[in-house]
Design a protein around this motif. Structure first.
Motif, short mmCIF file in Angstrom:
data_model
loop_
_atom_site.label_atom_id
_atom_site.label_comp_id
_atom_site.label_asym_id
_atom_site.label_seq_id
_atom_site.Cartn_x
_atom_site.Cartn_y
_atom_site.Cartn_z
N ASN A 134 31.26 40.16 -3.28
CA ASN A 134 31.71 40.91 -2.11
C ASN A 134 32.35 42.22 -2.54
N HIS A 152 31.91 48.23 0.80
CA HIS A 152 30.67 48.07 1.55
C HIS A 152 30.79 46.83 2.44
N HIS A 187 28.58 44.69 3.44
CA HIS A 187 27.75 43.53 3.14
C HIS A 187 27.96 43.09 1.69
N PHE A 246 26.80 41.86 -2.15
CA PHE A 246 25.72 42.25 -3.06
C PHE A 246 25.21 41.00 -3.78
N CYS A 269 21.89 45.19 -1.91
CA CYS A 269 22.22 44.86 -0.53
C CYS A 269 20.92 44.98 0.26
N THR A 290 20.32 44.45 3.37
CA THR A 290 20.49 45.03 4.70
C THR A 290 20.39 46.55 4.66
N CYS A 291 21.04 47.15 3.67
CA CYS A 291 21.10 48.61 3.60
C CYS A 291 20.12 49.18 2.58
#
Length: 917
Positions: free
Chosen positions: A487, A491, A493, A495, A520, A522-523
């Motif tokens: 975590n 950021h 989200h 990793f 990540c 999501t990004c």
């Protein structure tokens, strides 16, 4: 009883064999000792006695221990007052064996030593010693060691020998004197022993010597088993090891003896460190010392941590005579283990210590508690949170770089520290980040960065590496198992570990990676493990505002995309730090390179304190420019120029000539460049060591910490160390592109630059450089005034960068009348054709504000700073004419005047008085 000749006595002598026939007080008339049988006695009972040995002693003795001259038997002592026997050191008056070499021996001492030389031991009785028999003479005459229970012993003269010493060879060969054999002899020339350097004048016994070479060694020194340990490649004399010998010269085992013998501090001639026991000394005593470890070090070392090439012992390989050890990062100037192919250099002890680690030979590393007295006092212990104690100055293990606990393997000689667990780290291992080959413990010879943490390994210690693949990981990184999910505080989200090894560009810092990566999904961000913990907001000395981290930018957000530190472009598709207020942008690696140059903003919601302006705007024009202001360092309002006639004045902030745009005071002669007026009251300065911002001050004379000029204009002062930096340097060194009127392209400042300045020709260590051409300027040359005045010319002098006068055969300075280089910058008057060196025009105190008051003097009236150009009154302190800068009483009726250098503190005297740029 037998008759005999009278041996020079007037009565006949009788031989007595029965002890009962002797008187208790009878003494031998030759040796003056108590008579014992067999002896001769006067037949007329006149009291004349002679030992049989003394009676039969030859008048001339060719003694093997003194082969140069015979010893002559004399009835009376050759000196007034008697003589001292050179063998037993006892006094005598009559009958002496004498040589003109000033050798004197009792008859029995001469004959006993003759028997020793001839190996005729019948005069020496083999008896058991009782403790009470030998109280004073308790040492052997040969080796000077204590006598054992059984010995050859002669009660008559107190001559004592071990059995082994009774068999001493008359002649022997010794490694410390190869030219000739040494023979047993008396020390007739009173020479000192070449091994222990002590004189034998007061010692009983004899020596081994070579008379032609004037070489002497004591019996006890020569009788040790000699062993030549080494003969240095760059030293002409041998070294000798004496096992079990306590004297501190050849093998020195006692540190106190070593210091006594040296009469000073001697350094080891190979490692350069202070000589400490055990060590070796040159047999010729020329001051050449070697530690035992250094003496026995191999000339070629096949080191397990550097498998590609052997390490060769040689002298320091560089012209400076110095080198930096690639293991401990300390300098050295003596012998070095070097690999010229890889440019690796190691202290002898560092190379051998790491060799012992590789070979699991830890005898050089003592397993001790840190509280142990062997720990040097300069490394105090400090407590940790869990109750352990660690070393303060060397508090990390060389292997894993973690703090040291209470117990460790520790070598005080080079401060080498290892956890017990780290002495057992495997020499070779398979790592998940490098499946092609195993990684082996080695030196980081190519200075590669760790593939896991991406940090360059320039520190002490060693690494795991694969040389063919140029793969390197730190010991501590190799021992850690990568976490699957991490975590981030930067950021939203988590990793996730990417299990495939792929090349990538980190979206956190913008640098490359090809091993351990986290993503990540999501990004669509991929990042180094270490970059997951990058702080979101920092406060840096390189900028006045907070800097925010972002993973990517829109290009239209920024007008300037160059990093304000390294001046190279920042890739906005990847991570960087930026200032949203002033479009400043930084590479992550640049702004975080120096840990002391930034601090993390923990509370992101905390409101940033606004930068306090130095001015209050009173009036503005339609373009938004302030036309009338109030500056907190001046009592009157300032107006925006131009001002007729004002261009010959200097800015009261930076002391450079006034140029547009500028502010002026309509009530007094006060001028400020617009850029100088708009500087804040508090400012971060990256080139100052303290962390706190600097405060704007004025009207205080000081020596600038950057350019070393004395000035009393505006400056920024540190509230901590009270160091001051002038406005010229603060403005010039503000991050970003700078303009110079003598160059068409923008210039960028590089703290580390090796080149030559275009203005003065001197070599630079830091400079302003042009990215488009090879133009380089020192800080001093960058800040040169474009125009200047000097009494050598009535006009303004202009700064000129090249002399195009092709008609001049000789270029010279019109002030100092010395030659000048036409390619270097100079000041010139086009009207009068006056040319002068820059330093001659500016002189020593060009940046002092004239007519301003000077505080801190013992004169009853205020003093004014003046510059005397033509009229030179005499100084009230030294009596010499006041030329150039002086302090003059502000009251016209008081004629007090003194040189600046006569009354100001040394700290305010010009640095350039003895140094010209």
């Amino acid at each position: 009883m037998e008759g005999s000749n009278n041996y020079g006595h007037q009565h006949p002598l009788l031989l007595i064999l029965n002890e009962d026939q002797l008187l208790n007080v009878a003494k031998c008339s030759r040796c003056r000792e108590k008579v014992s049988t067999p002896c001769f006695s006067c037949a007329e009972d006149c009291g004349f006695y002679l030992h049989k040995v003394c009676a039969e002693a030859p008048l001339e003795l060719n003694h093997p221990f003194h082969p140069h001259h015979p010893l002559l038997l004399m009835q009376n002592a050759p000196y007034p007052g008697g003589y001292m026997c050179n063998f037993c050191s006892k006094l005598g008056n009559e009958f002496v064996y004498h040589c003109s070499c000033e050798l004197d021996f009792h008859i029995k001492c001469a004959l006993f030593t003759f028997n020793i030389a001839e190996n005729n031991l019948k005069e020496l009785e083999h008896v058991a010693l009782q403790d009470e028999e030998l109280e004073d003479d308790s040492k052997c005459f040969g080796c000077r060691e204590p006598l054992a229970k059984y010995t050859h012993f002669s009660p008559d003269c107190g001559f004592n020998l071990h059995d082994k010493c009774a068999e001493l060879p008359f002649k022997l060969n010794l490694v410390c004197h190869r030219e000739h054999p040494l023979v047993l002899q008396f020390n007739s020339q009173r020479l000192s022993c070449k091994i222990c350097i002590e004189s034998n004048e007061e010692d009983k016994g004899f020596v081994y010597g070579c008379s032609p070479c004037k070489f002497v060694v004591h019996i006890e020194c020569a009788s040790q088993s000699p062993l030549q340990v080494t003969k240095s490649t760059n030293h002409e004399h041998p070294f000798t090891l004496f096992n079990g010998h306590q004297h501190p010269l050849f093998l020195m085992l006692n540190q106190e003896q070593l210091m006594d013998n040296q009469r000073g501090v001697n350094d080891c001639s190979r490692c350069g460190e202070k000589a400490s026991a055990p060590c070796f000394c040159c047999a010729e005593h020329c001051g050449f010392f070697l530690h035992k470890v250094c003496a026995e070090a191999p000339l070629e070392l096949n080191h397990p941590f550097h498998l590609n090439h052997p390490l060769l012992m040689q002298n320091a390989p560089y012209s400076s005579g110095m080198y930096i050890c690639n293991f401990c990062n300390k300098s050295g100037h003596k012998s070095v283990y070097r690999c010229s192919s890889c440019e690796l250099d190691f202290h002898i002890k560092c190379a051998l210590s790491t060799f012992n680690i590789a070979e699991k030979n830890l005898k050089e590393l003592e397993h001790v508690a840190l509280q142990h007295p062997l720990i040097p006092i300069q490394h105090p212990l400090i407590p940790t949170e869990n109750g352990d104690e660690i070393l303060k100055d060397v508090s990390k293990c060389f292997g894993c770089r973690e703090p040291l606990p209470n117990y460790t393997h520790f070598s005080p000689c080079r401060g080498f520290n290892l956890h017990e667990k780290c002495t057992e780290i495997p020499f070779k291992l398979n790592h998940v980040c490098h499946r092609k080959h195993p990684v082996v413990l080695q030196f980081n010879s190519e200075r590669l960065s760790c593939k896991i943490c991406c940090q360059v390994t320039m520190r002490r210690g060693f690494v795991y590496g694969c040389s063919p693949c140029k793969f390197v990981v730190h010991i501590e990184c190799a021992s850690q198992s990568p976490l699957q999910v991490i975590n981030s505080t930067n950021h939203e989200h988590p990793f996730t570990l990417l299990l495939r090894q792929v090349p990538f560009t980190c979206d956190g810092c913008g640098t490359e990676g090809n091993h351990v990566a986290y993503t990540c999904g999501t990004c669509n961000i991929i990042i180094h493990k270490n970059c997951i913990s990058l702080p979101r907001i920092i406060k840096s000395k390189w900028h006045d505002h907070r800097l925010l981290h972002t993973y990517f930018h829109h290009i239209e957000d920024f007008r300037v995309l160059r990093c304000l530190i390294c001046h190279y472009l920042v890739n906005t598709e990847h991570g960087s730090y930026y200032c949203s207020k002033y479009n400043g942008i930084f590479h992550v690696k640049c702004v975080m390179k120096d840990k002391d140059s930034y601090e993390i903003v923990e509370n992101e919601d905390e409101i940033e304190m606004p930068i306090e302006s130095s001015i209050i705007v009173i009036e503005s024009n339609d373009a938004g420019d302030a036309t009338k202001i109030k500056h907190f360092k001046h009592m009157h309002n300032l107006m925006l120029g131009p001002f007729v006639g004002g261009y010959e004045n200097s800015c009261d902030g930076c002391m450079l000539p006034i140029s547009d745009p500028f502010y002026y005071c309509s009530e007094c002669a006060f001028f400020l460049h617009k850029a100088c007026a708009e500087l804040p009251k508090m400012k971060n300065v990256w080139h100052h060591g303290c962390k706190e911002p600097l405060a704007l001050i004025s009207d205080k004379a000081f020596l600038c910490r950057r350019c070393w000029y004395v000035t009393n204009a505006f400056a920024y002062e540190c509230c901590g160390c009270e160091g001051k930096i002038c406005l010229r340097c603060v403005i010039a060194l503000t991050p970003g592109a700078r303009t110079c009127l003598k160059h068409e392209h923008p210039l960028f400042y590089y703290p580390k630059h090796n080149g030559k300045c275009n203005a003065c020709g001197r070599t630079t260590q830091a400079a302003f450089c042009c990215k488009d051409c090879n133009f380089v300027l020192h800080l001093d040359c960058f800040s040169l005034p474009i125009t200047a005045r000097h009494k050598c010319d009535e006009h303004l002098l202009s700064l000129t960068d090249h002399d195009d006068n092709s008609y001049s055969e000789h270029y010279h300075c019109d002030i100092c009348e010395e030659s000048r280089d036409p390619n270097h910058w100079f000041y010139n008057c086009a009207t009068c054709d006056t040319s002068a060196h820059c330093y001659c025009v500016l002189e020593e105190y060009s940046f002092l504000k004239l007519r301003s008051l000077y505080e801190g003097n013992d004169h009853p009236h205020p003093l004014t700073i003046v510059k005397k150009k033509y009229y030179y009154p005499y100084c009230d302190k030294c009596g010499k004419p006041c030329v150039d800068v002086a302090l003059e009483c502000s009251k016209s009726e008081c004629k007090y005047i003194v040189h600046w250098n006569c009354v100001v503190p040394y700290s305010l005297q010009s640095f350039w008085a003895w140094y010209k740029w």
